[in-house]
Write a protein that holds these residues in place. Structure first.
Motif, PDB file in Angstrom:
ATOM      1  N   VAL A  18       0.842  -1.193   0.000  1.00  0.00           N
ATOM      2  CA  VAL A  18       0.000   0.000   0.000  1.00  0.00           C
ATOM      3  C   VAL A  18       0.877   1.242   0.000  1.00  0.00           C
ATOM      4  CG1 VAL A  18      -1.720   1.318   1.303  1.00  0.00           C
ATOM      5  CG2 VAL A  18      -1.943  -1.164   1.106  1.00  0.00           C
ATOM      6  N   GLU A  19       1.922   1.226   0.821  1.00  0.00           N
ATOM      7  CA  GLU A  19       2.850   2.364   0.867  1.00  0.00           C
ATOM      8  C   GLU A  19       3.507   2.592  -0.496  1.00  0.00           C
ATOM      9  OE1 GLU A  19       4.541   4.093   3.689  1.00  0.00           O
ATOM     10  OE2 GLU A  19       3.258   3.311   5.271  1.00  0.00           O
ATOM     11  N   GLY A  39       3.230  20.279  -3.831  1.00  0.00           N
ATOM     12  CA  GLY A  39       2.997  20.428  -2.395  1.00  0.00           C
ATOM     13  C   GLY A  39       1.728  19.726  -1.941  1.00  0.00           C
ATOM     14  N   GLN A  40       0.666  19.904  -2.713  1.00  0.00           N
ATOM     15  CA  GLN A  40      -0.606  19.281  -2.358  1.00  0.00           C
ATOM     16  C   GLN A  40      -0.518  17.756  -2.491  1.00  0.00           C
ATOM     17  OE1 GLN A  40      -0.203  21.954  -4.274  1.00  0.00           O
ATOM     18  NE2 GLN A  40      -1.841  23.430  -3.994  1.00  0.00           N
ATOM     19  N   ILE A  41       0.173  17.293  -3.508  1.00  0.00           N
ATOM     20  CA  ILE A  41       0.330  15.855  -3.715  1.00  0.00           C
ATOM     21  C   ILE A  41       1.149  15.246  -2.586  1.00  0.00           C
ATOM     22  CG2 ILE A  41       1.392  14.108  -5.210  1.00  0.00           C
ATOM     23  CD1 ILE A  41       0.530  15.968  -7.597  1.00  0.00           C
ATOM     24  N   ASP A  42       2.233  15.924  -2.202  1.00  0.00           N
ATOM     25  CA  ASP A  42       3.051  15.435  -1.092  1.00  0.00           C
ATOM     26  C   ASP A  42       2.233  15.357   0.198  1.00  0.00           C
ATOM     27  OD1 ASP A  42       5.241  15.221  -2.753  1.00  0.00           O
ATOM     28  OD2 ASP A  42       6.167  17.097  -2.080  1.00  0.00           O
ATOM     29  N   THR A  43       1.399  16.365   0.436  1.00  0.00           N
ATOM     30  CA  THR A  43       0.542  16.368   1.620  1.00  0.00           C
ATOM     31  C   THR A  43      -0.436  15.200   1.593  1.00  0.00           C
ATOM     32  OG1 THR A  43       0.718  18.774   1.837  1.00  0.00           O
ATOM     33  CG2 THR A  43      -1.155  17.709   2.933  1.00  0.00           C
ATOM     34  N   ALA A  44      -1.041  14.957   0.442  1.00  0.00           N
ATOM     35  CA  ALA A  44      -1.981  13.841   0.315  1.00  0.00           C
ATOM     36  C   ALA A  44      -1.272  12.504   0.535  1.00  0.00           C
ATOM     37  CB  ALA A  44      -2.646  13.868  -1.058  1.00  0.00           C
ATOM     38  N   GLU A  46       1.400  11.976   2.372  1.00  0.00           N
ATOM     39  CA  GLU A  46       1.714  11.880   3.798  1.00  0.00           C
ATOM     40  C   GLU A  46       0.476  11.504   4.606  1.00  0.00           C
ATOM     41  OE1 GLU A  46       3.776  11.598   7.182  1.00  0.00           O
ATOM     42  OE2 GLU A  46       4.627  11.836   5.181  1.00  0.00           O
ATOM     43  N   GLN A  47      -0.650  12.106   4.291  1.00  0.00           N
ATOM     44  CA  GLN A  47      -1.884  11.782   5.003  1.00  0.00           C
ATOM     45  C   GLN A  47      -2.294  10.332   4.750  1.00  0.00           C
ATOM     46  OE1 GLN A  47      -4.541  14.866   3.701  1.00  0.00           O
ATOM     47  NE2 GLN A  47      -3.825  16.298   5.262  1.00  0.00           N
ATOM     48  N   ALA A  48      -2.117   9.856   3.537  1.00  0.00           N
ATOM     49  CA  ALA A  48      -2.435   8.461   3.223  1.00  0.00           C
ATOM     50  C   ALA A  48      -1.508   7.521   3.987  1.00  0.00           C
ATOM     51  CB  ALA A  48      -2.327   8.218   1.720  1.00  0.00           C
ATOM     52  N   ARG A  49      -0.215   7.859   4.064  1.00  0.00           N
ATOM     53  CA  ARG A  49       0.729   7.032   4.822  1.00  0.00           C
ATOM     54  C   ARG A  49       0.353   6.975   6.295  1.00  0.00           C
ATOM     55  NH1 ARG A  49       4.638  10.136   1.915  1.00  0.00           N
ATOM     56  NH2 ARG A  49       5.328   8.950   0.113  1.00  0.00           N
ATOM     57  N   ARG A  50      -0.007   8.115   6.842  1.00  0.00           N
ATOM     58  CA  ARG A  50      -0.394   8.158   8.261  1.00  0.00           C
ATOM     59  C   ARG A  50      -1.652   7.324   8.507  1.00  0.00           C
ATOM     60  NH1 ARG A  50       2.378  12.229  11.154  1.00  0.00           N
ATOM     61  NH2 ARG A  50       3.625  13.460   9.735  1.00  0.00           N
ATOM     62  N   PHE A  51      -2.586   7.353   7.578  1.00  0.00           N
ATOM     63  CA  PHE A  51      -3.781   6.527   7.712  1.00  0.00           C
ATOM     64  C   PHE A  51      -3.403   5.056   7.741  1.00  0.00           C
ATOM     65  CE2 PHE A  51      -7.094   3.902   5.861  1.00  0.00           C
ATOM     66  CZ  PHE A  51      -8.141   4.164   6.739  1.00  0.00           C
ATOM     67  N   VAL A  52      -2.506   4.655   6.838  1.00  0.00           N
ATOM     68  CA  VAL A  52      -2.065   3.270   6.785  1.00  0.00           C
ATOM     69  C   VAL A  52      -1.394   2.887   8.104  1.00  0.00           C
ATOM     70  CG1 VAL A  52      -0.431   1.682   5.683  1.00  0.00           C
ATOM     71  CG2 VAL A  52      -1.863   3.178   4.286  1.00  0.00           C
ATOM     72  N   GLU A  53      -0.537   3.746   8.616  1.00  0.00           N
ATOM     73  CA  GLU A  53       0.170   3.470   9.864  1.00  0.00           C
ATOM     74  C   GLU A  53      -0.803   3.340  11.032  1.00  0.00           C
ATOM     75  OE1 GLU A  53       2.901   6.715   9.920  1.00  0.00           O
ATOM     76  OE2 GLU A  53       4.204   5.781   8.434  1.00  0.00           O
ATOM     77  N   ARG A  54      -1.776   4.232  11.096  1.00  0.00           N
ATOM     78  CA  ARG A  54      -2.766   4.185  12.189  1.00  0.00           C
ATOM     79  C   ARG A  54      -3.686   2.987  12.067  1.00  0.00           C
ATOM     80  NH1 ARG A  54      -3.553   9.649  10.831  1.00  0.00           N
ATOM     81  NH2 ARG A  54      -5.495   9.012   9.878  1.00  0.00           N
ATOM     82  N   ASP A  63       9.054  10.389   9.767  1.00  0.00           N
ATOM     83  CA  ASP A  63       8.943  11.783   9.382  1.00  0.00           C
ATOM     84  C   ASP A  63       9.455  11.850   7.961  1.00  0.00           C
ATOM     85  OD1 ASP A  63       9.281  14.451   8.835  1.00  0.00           O
ATOM     86  OD2 ASP A  63      10.035  14.945  10.822  1.00  0.00           O
ATOM     87  N   ARG A  64       8.585  12.131   6.993  1.00  0.00           N
ATOM     88  CA  ARG A  64       8.966  12.091   5.581  1.00  0.00           C
ATOM     89  C   ARG A  64       9.097  13.490   5.009  1.00  0.00           C
ATOM     90  NH1 ARG A  64       7.802   6.662   3.339  1.00  0.00           N
ATOM     91  NH2 ARG A  64       6.872   5.526   5.013  1.00  0.00           N
ATOM     92  N   GLY A  65       9.978  14.275   5.624  1.00  0.00           N
ATOM     93  CA  GLY A  65      10.308  15.542   5.009  1.00  0.00           C
ATOM     94  C   GLY A  65       9.447  16.724   5.423  1.00  0.00           C
ATOM     95  N   SER A  66       8.794  16.666   6.572  1.00  0.00           N
ATOM     96  CA  SER A  66       8.049  17.841   6.991  1.00  0.00           C
ATOM     97  C   SER A  66       9.043  18.926   7.398  1.00  0.00           C
ATOM     98  CB  SER A  66       7.086  17.507   8.125  1.00  0.00           C
ATOM     99  OG  SER A  66       7.769  16.898   9.195  1.00  0.00           O
ATOM    100  N   PRO A  67       8.694  20.190   7.188  1.00  0.00           N
ATOM    101  CA  PRO A  67       9.623  21.287   7.438  1.00  0.00           C
ATOM    102  C   PRO A  67      10.138  21.272   8.868  1.00  0.00           C
ATOM    103  CG  PRO A  67       7.644  22.088   6.337  1.00  0.00           C
ATOM    104  CD  PRO A  67       7.424  20.647   6.683  1.00  0.00           C
ATOM    105  N   GLY A  68      11.432  21.393   9.019  1.00  0.00           N
ATOM    106  CA  GLY A  68      12.031  21.479  10.334  1.00  0.00           C
ATOM    107  C   GLY A  68      11.951  20.189  11.137  1.00  0.00           C
ATOM    108  N   GLY A  69      11.528  19.114  10.526  1.00  0.00           N
ATOM    109  CA  GLY A  69      11.436  17.870  11.237  1.00  0.00           C
ATOM    110  C   GLY A  69      10.227  17.774  12.146  1.00  0.00           C
ATOM    111  N   ALA A  70       9.390  18.798  12.151  1.00  0.00           N
ATOM    112  CA  ALA A  70       8.217  18.810  13.012  1.00  0.00           C
ATOM    113  C   ALA A  70       7.097  18.007  12.362  1.00  0.00           C
ATOM    114  CB  ALA A  70       7.758  20.246  13.255  1.00  0.00           C
ATOM    115  N   ASP A  71       6.325  17.384  13.205  1.00  0.00           N
ATOM    116  CA  ASP A  71       5.170  16.608  12.734  1.00  0.00           C
ATOM    117  C   ASP A  71       4.002  17.574  12.564  1.00  0.00           C
ATOM    118  OD1 ASP A  71       2.988  14.985  12.391  1.00  0.00           O
ATOM    119  OD2 ASP A  71       3.462  13.660  14.063  1.00  0.00           O
ATOM    120  N   PRO A  72       3.443  17.705  11.358  1.00  0.00           N
ATOM    121  CA  PRO A  72       2.338  18.656  11.151  1.00  0.00           C
ATOM    122  C   PRO A  72       1.089  18.277  11.925  1.00  0.00           C
ATOM    123  CG  PRO A  72       2.682  17.311   9.188  1.00  0.00           C
ATOM    124  CD  PRO A  72       3.790  17.003  10.132  1.00  0.00           C
TER     125      PRO A  72
END
Length: 79
Positions: A18-19, A39-44, A46-54, A63-72
């Motif tokens: 799936v990933e 940017g929008q595609i990268d966000t989508a 990331e959200q899909a990956r987080r859904f899979v993980e949860r 953390d797949r490249g969010s600015p400053g290493g922070a979790d959005p």
């Protein structure tokens, strides 16, 4: 068994595939739009990956490249 239970079960068994599909779909969309919506595609993605993980997908959250290493989503990078 509810639909969500079935989805979680399948993600647990095939999370890696799936990933891979999320990555390929995002890359294809980025190519088709000429990078205009990167940017929008990268966000989508990331959200899909987080859904899979949860939902029981394999692997540890990354953390797949969010600015400053922070979790959005409000978390931080583990120390």
């Amino acid at each position: 068994m509810s639909l969500m239970d079935k989805v979680k079960n399948l993600l647990g068994q095939h999370g890696d595939k799936v990933e891979e599909a999320i990555e390929k779909a995002g890359d294809m969309a980025d190519r088709k739009t000429g990078g205009k919506y990167s940017g929008q595609i990268d966000t989508a993605q990331e959200q899909a990956r987080r859904f899979v993980e949860r939902s029981g997908g394999e692997g540890e959250p990354e953390d797949r490249g969010s600015p400053g290493g922070a979790d959005p989503m409000g978390g931080g990078r583990p120390s």
